[in-house]
Design a protein around this motif. Sequence first.
Motif, PDB file in Angstrom:
ATOM      1  N   TYR A  10       0.799  -1.222   0.000  1.00  0.00           N
ATOM      2  CA  TYR A  10       0.000   0.000   0.000  1.00  0.00           C
ATOM      3  C   TYR A  10       0.833   1.274   0.000  1.00  0.00           C
ATOM      4  CZ  TYR A  10      -4.342  -2.583   0.560  1.00  0.00           C
ATOM      5  OH  TYR A  10      -5.430  -3.403   0.342  1.00  0.00           O
TER       6      TYR A  10
ATOM      7  N   GLN B 184      -1.515   9.052  -3.427  1.00  0.00           N
ATOM      8  CA  GLN B 184      -2.754   9.465  -2.795  1.00  0.00           C
ATOM      9  C   GLN B 184      -3.212  10.806  -3.384  1.00  0.00           C
ATOM     10  OE1 GLN B 184      -4.208   7.395  -0.679  1.00  0.00           O
ATOM     11  NE2 GLN B 184      -2.480   5.967  -0.695  1.00  0.00           N
TER      12      GLN B 184
ATOM     13  N   GLY C 152      -9.621  10.928  -0.314  1.00  0.00           N
ATOM     14  CA  GLY C 152      -8.555  10.023  -0.738  1.00  0.00           C
ATOM     15  C   GLY C 152      -8.991   9.179  -1.919  1.00  0.00           C
TER      16      GLY C 152
ATOM     17  N   PHE D 190      -8.071   3.226   2.502  1.00  0.00           N
ATOM     18  CA  PHE D 190      -7.191   4.324   2.928  1.00  0.00           C
ATOM     19  C   PHE D 190      -8.020   5.317   3.741  1.00  0.00           C
ATOM     20  CE2 PHE D 190      -5.667   2.748  -1.176  1.00  0.00           C
ATOM     21  CZ  PHE D 190      -4.354   2.406  -0.873  1.00  0.00           C
TER      22      PHE D 190
ATOM     23  N   HIS E 176      -7.149  13.565   3.078  1.00  0.00           N
ATOM     24  CA  HIS E 176      -6.080  14.428   2.554  1.00  0.00           C
ATOM     25  C   HIS E 176      -6.561  15.845   2.249  1.00  0.00           C
ATOM     26  CE1 HIS E 176      -2.968  11.352   2.269  1.00  0.00           C
ATOM     27  NE2 HIS E 176      -3.890  10.526   1.827  1.00  0.00           N
TER      28      HIS E 176
ATOM     29  N   ASP F 172       1.970   8.747   0.631  1.00  0.00           N
ATOM     30  CA  ASP F 172       1.645   8.746   2.058  1.00  0.00           C
ATOM     31  C   ASP F 172       2.742   9.434   2.864  1.00  0.00           C
ATOM     32  OD1 ASP F 172      -0.815   7.821   2.790  1.00  0.00           O
ATOM     33  OD2 ASP F 172      -0.264   5.716   2.701  1.00  0.00           O
TER      34      ASP F 172
END
Length: 432
Positions: free
Chosen positions: A93, A98, A117, A123, A127, A355
């Motif tokens: 991942y 992202q 996201g 996830f 963000h 990330d």
Amino acid sequence: EKSVENQMKKLQLLFDEHWENKNPWIDEKGFEIKNFISNSIKRSNQYKFYAKKFNKDSLKIYNELKKRKKMKVFTWNGEVDTIFSAIDSLKYYKRFLQAGFISIEPKSGHIKAWVGGINHKYFKYDHVKQGKRQPGSTIKPIVYAAAIDNGYSPCYPVVDAPVVFELPGQDPPYWRPDNHNSKWSGETMTLRKAMAKSVNSITAFMTKKLTPNTVVDYAKKLGISSDLDPVPAVCLGAGGDVSLFDLVGAYSTFINRGVWTEPFFISRIEDKYGNLIQSFVPKKIEALNEETAYIMLHMLKGSKEEEGGTARGLDPTLTSNNDVGAKTGTTQNASDGWFIGVTKNLVSGAWVGGDDRSIRFRNWVLGQGARTAMPIWQEYMLDAYNDSTLNINKGQFDKPTKTISIEIDCDKYNNIVPDSLESSIIDKSDIF
């Protein structure tokens, strides 16, 4: 969501091809970061659970984390069954890029779209507001808003040349920002053209005249809630981390005649009978005068209109009979790509990155905001205009109620050398 998915699906394919079988977590020199996964796993809930269960016995913790089991994993082509350990899963991942996207009706503050996201099931991190990263060049309009508000014209000419800030007591005792290509053209350009081309040296020059404290003050006026250090690098987005939520709210101020309006998504709460339980009135602050706000819209249009503007690649359909202002942003090493777009009835922004800041393209050009984030905004706006049920129409920015008091038609000022160093280029103390 469709715009984010379509762009990120293509971008992830490019990212995977770019890295092939190599790991994309690298340091500033481009070398893979050792122990990246083992250090990252220590921040996971699973590690914390086993640390508590086994009284921080590392051997027992990692024995559990290495046990493989059946699980479903996210792919851009749907869920896939596989057999992974917790460490395998984390490594898998961490390779994904992202994104975050938000769109606001600027005059009311009403949030029209919020995509936290790429996939909430896998996830669970937002963000848009929860995530904060260095804003890069998307902070520059705040610098120029401060300049315009303090009497400078969009047509004020400045030379693209080195600018140095003295930093007594530090090592080295000065800071000289580079342009993205590490070169200075020596060209004299207006502030509008400089912002459109995102020229670091000229933003730094204006920051030196205004002071970093002034830039931070204006950021706060425009709704930036995170802490920014009043250091010279704040002008290039390196003075602290900022959320996409705050940035889009700040740009909305320019459309809303200088009034910052707190973005909101709940206007009222009613019970099942329709009785009002609570209503919410968004907070409003007069951050700029309406002339400055309108001039900033004119400045933002330069990204598409000026030669070399960073948003020149936008689909011409968007700017046909339509005012569009925009700003791209890319942080150092292309860890973060940003794009904020402004129209008369929607202000929207996208962020793209890994990330962790160390997860990125090796090539700055591939990771720049114009390539990673701008396509999300573009597809969203094209679809919004094509959907007649939304009543999102093209049009021009509202003009201020009073006549503009300064010159904003800057074409005749480009490439004209100022009369003297003192007039507007740089004095000797500005050149190292």
